[in-house]
Design a protein around this motif. Structure first.
Motif, PDB file in Angstrom:
ATOM      1  N   ASP A   1       0.825  -1.206   0.000  1.00 15.07           N
ATOM      2  CA  ASP A   1       0.000   0.000   0.000  1.00 15.07           C
ATOM      3  C   ASP A   1       0.862   1.261   0.000  1.00 15.07           C
ATOM      4  O   ASP A   1       0.543   2.246  -0.669  1.00 15.07           O
ATOM      5  N   ASN A   2       1.946   1.230   0.768  1.00 13.71           N
ATOM      6  CA  ASN A   2       2.831   2.392   0.827  1.00 13.71           C
ATOM      7  C   ASN A   2       3.485   2.658  -0.526  1.00 13.71           C
ATOM      8  O   ASN A   2       3.644   3.812  -0.941  1.00 13.71           O
ATOM      9  N   ASP A   3       3.887   1.584  -1.217  1.00 12.04           N
ATOM     10  CA  ASP A   3       4.473   1.745  -2.540  1.00 12.04           C
ATOM     11  C   ASP A   3       3.485   2.396  -3.502  1.00 12.04           C
ATOM     12  O   ASP A   3       3.825   3.319  -4.250  1.00 12.04           O
ATOM     13  N   VAL A   4       2.253   1.907  -3.473  1.00 15.53           N
ATOM     14  CA  VAL A   4       1.227   2.412  -4.390  1.00 15.53           C
ATOM     15  C   VAL A   4       0.882   3.860  -4.059  1.00 15.53           C
ATOM     16  O   VAL A   4       0.702   4.687  -4.961  1.00 15.53           O
ATOM     17  N   GLN A   5       0.794   4.187  -2.775  1.00 19.80           N
ATOM     18  CA  GLN A   5       0.526   5.577  -2.392  1.00 19.80           C
ATOM     19  C   GLN A   5       1.635   6.490  -2.890  1.00 19.80           C
ATOM     20  O   GLN A   5       1.381   7.599  -3.385  1.00 19.80           O
ATOM     21  N   THR A   6       2.869   6.029  -2.760  1.00 22.08           N
ATOM     22  CA  THR A   6       4.008   6.813  -3.224  1.00 22.08           C
ATOM     23  C   THR A   6       3.947   7.035  -4.731  1.00 22.08           C
ATOM     24  O   THR A   6       4.166   8.141  -5.227  1.00 22.08           O
ATOM     25  N   ILE A   7       3.646   5.970  -5.478  1.00 24.67           N
ATOM     26  CA  ILE A   7       3.543   6.078  -6.934  1.00 24.67           C
ATOM     27  C   ILE A   7       2.448   7.064  -7.319  1.00 24.67           C
ATOM     28  O   ILE A   7       2.630   7.909  -8.207  1.00 24.67           O
ATOM     29  N   LYS A   8       1.322   6.989  -6.641  1.00 23.74           N
ATOM     30  CA  LYS A   8       0.219   7.895  -6.986  1.00 23.74           C
ATOM     31  C   LYS A   8       0.549   9.344  -6.654  1.00 23.74           C
ATOM     32  O   LYS A   8       0.252  10.254  -7.429  1.00 23.74           O
ATOM     33  N   ASN A   9       1.168   9.573  -5.511  1.00 23.84           N
ATOM     34  CA  ASN A   9       1.563  10.939  -5.159  1.00 23.84           C
ATOM     35  C   ASN A   9       2.516  11.523  -6.189  1.00 23.84           C
ATOM     36  O   ASN A   9       2.379  12.675  -6.599  1.00 23.84           O
ATOM     37  N   TYR A  10       3.462  10.709  -6.586  1.00 27.53           N
ATOM     38  CA  TYR A  10       4.453  11.213  -7.529  1.00 27.53           C
ATOM     39  C   TYR A  10       3.861  11.366  -8.926  1.00 27.53           C
ATOM     40  O   TYR A  10       4.223  12.273  -9.676  1.00 27.53           O
ATOM     41  N   LEU A  11       2.923  10.499  -9.284  1.00 30.44           N
ATOM     42  CA  LEU A  11       2.217  10.644 -10.558  1.00 30.44           C
ATOM     43  C   LEU A  11       1.453  11.962 -10.599  1.00 30.44           C
ATOM     44  O   LEU A  11       1.483  12.677 -11.611  1.00 30.44           O
ATOM     45  N   THR A  12       0.771  12.294  -9.504  1.00 32.08           N
ATOM     46  CA  THR A  12       0.019  13.542  -9.432  1.00 32.08           C
ATOM     47  C   THR A  12       0.929  14.746  -9.634  1.00 32.08           C
ATOM     48  O   THR A  12       0.615  15.666 -10.396  1.00 32.08           O
ATOM     49  N   ASN A  13       2.080  14.732  -8.974  1.00 29.44           N
ATOM     50  CA  ASN A  13       3.031  15.841  -9.108  1.00 29.44           C
ATOM     51  C   ASN A  13       3.591  15.922 -10.527  1.00 29.44           C
ATOM     52  O   ASN A  13       3.773  17.014 -11.076  1.00 29.44           O
ATOM     53  N   ALA A  14       3.871  14.762 -11.115  1.00 25.13           N
ATOM     54  CA  ALA A  14       4.430  14.739 -12.474  1.00 25.13           C
ATOM     55  C   ALA A  14       3.425  15.251 -13.502  1.00 25.13           C
ATOM     56  O   ALA A  14       3.784  15.957 -14.454  1.00 25.13           O
TER      57      ALA A  14
END
Length: 247
Positions: A187-200
């Motif tokens: 879950d932490n990995d996926v949250q991190t990916i989504k946060n960074y996707l949003t910023n990108a």
């Protein structure tokens, strides 16, 4: 006060805003009111029991009973932060949370170290050491945070679905990834990916989108053969993760 930079297990940089001094003091005062209220409550209960009881108790015995009943309040910060994933009631109201500096979720031992140091910083020195440390340190850390390897971050402006691992799916949704592939991520990995996707996406950073897609492919072994855009591939992964784990 500078942002906390965390490099995740996916080699993705994520930035968190340290909680302000006002937020931390506000959370502390709320928690203090809860503890004081509990103290008044058990003191009144003991007084009522003594009035109705036929067994006489001297002052020392009454104080001993009070200390025993008040002990859970002493453990209050440790218990609540452990059970509420880095938050006390005050921290939850003010939307701040304890997080490990290395990006992992803080463990019981981290909360225990912060709790022990809290007695020195807050009880023995009236909070002056904690105040000076929070003001002077780069990431607004008190001594307990330094010892535990933690910091307190703000979670304001992270309240909608776009800032969680949740994705809106239709009833007839068809995944691209297999369940085995997505469960290689936490879950932490996926949250991190989504946060960074949003910023990108906000900054239109194609390099970051490519890195995200490549990391997903590297871990899952699923190549992007159907979607033309890297962002679509990453979003598909997020939706598939939800499809398999949130059902």
């Amino acid at each position: 006060m500078s942002k906390i930079e965390i490099k995740t297990t996916q080699n993705i940089l994520l930035f968190f805003e340290p909680a302000s001094l006002g937020e931390r003091i506000g959370a502390y005062l709320i928690d203090a009111l809860i503890i004081i209220g509990y103290g008044f409550f058990i003191n009144n209960i003991i007084s009522e029991i003594l009035l109705l009881s036929s067994i006489p108790l001297d002052r020392w015995s009454g104080n001993a009973i009070f200390i025993i009943l008040f002990f859970p309040a002493i453990l209050y910060p440790l218990i609540t932060e452990s059970l509420m994933q880095g938050q006390t009631v005050g921290k939850r109201i003010l939307k701040i949370r304890v997080l490990k500096i290395d990006g992992y979720q803080a463990s019981f031992i981290n909360f225990f170290i912060r709790w022990v140091f809290g007695f020195v910083e807050l009880a023995l020195f009236g909070g002056s050491i904690a105040l000076i440390s929070v003001i002077a340190s780069k990431h607004s850390q008190r001594l307990g945070d330094f010892a535990a390897g933690t910091a307190v971050i703000t979670e304001r402006n992270k309240l909608n679905i776009s800032h969680t691992i949740l994705e809106e799916l239709t009833y007839a949704y068809q995944p691209l990834f297999t369940q085995a592939e997505v469960l290689l991520f936490s879950d932490n990995d996926v949250q991190t990916i989504k946060n960074y996707l949003t910023n990108a996406l906000k900054s239109k950073n194609e390099e970051i989108l490519t890195r995200l897609a490549n990391k997903i492919t590297e871990i899952s072994k699923r190549k992007n053969t159907t979607l033309t855009k890297q962002a679509d591939f990453v979003e598909q992964f997020l939706k598939d993760y939800n499809y398999y784990t949130m059902g």
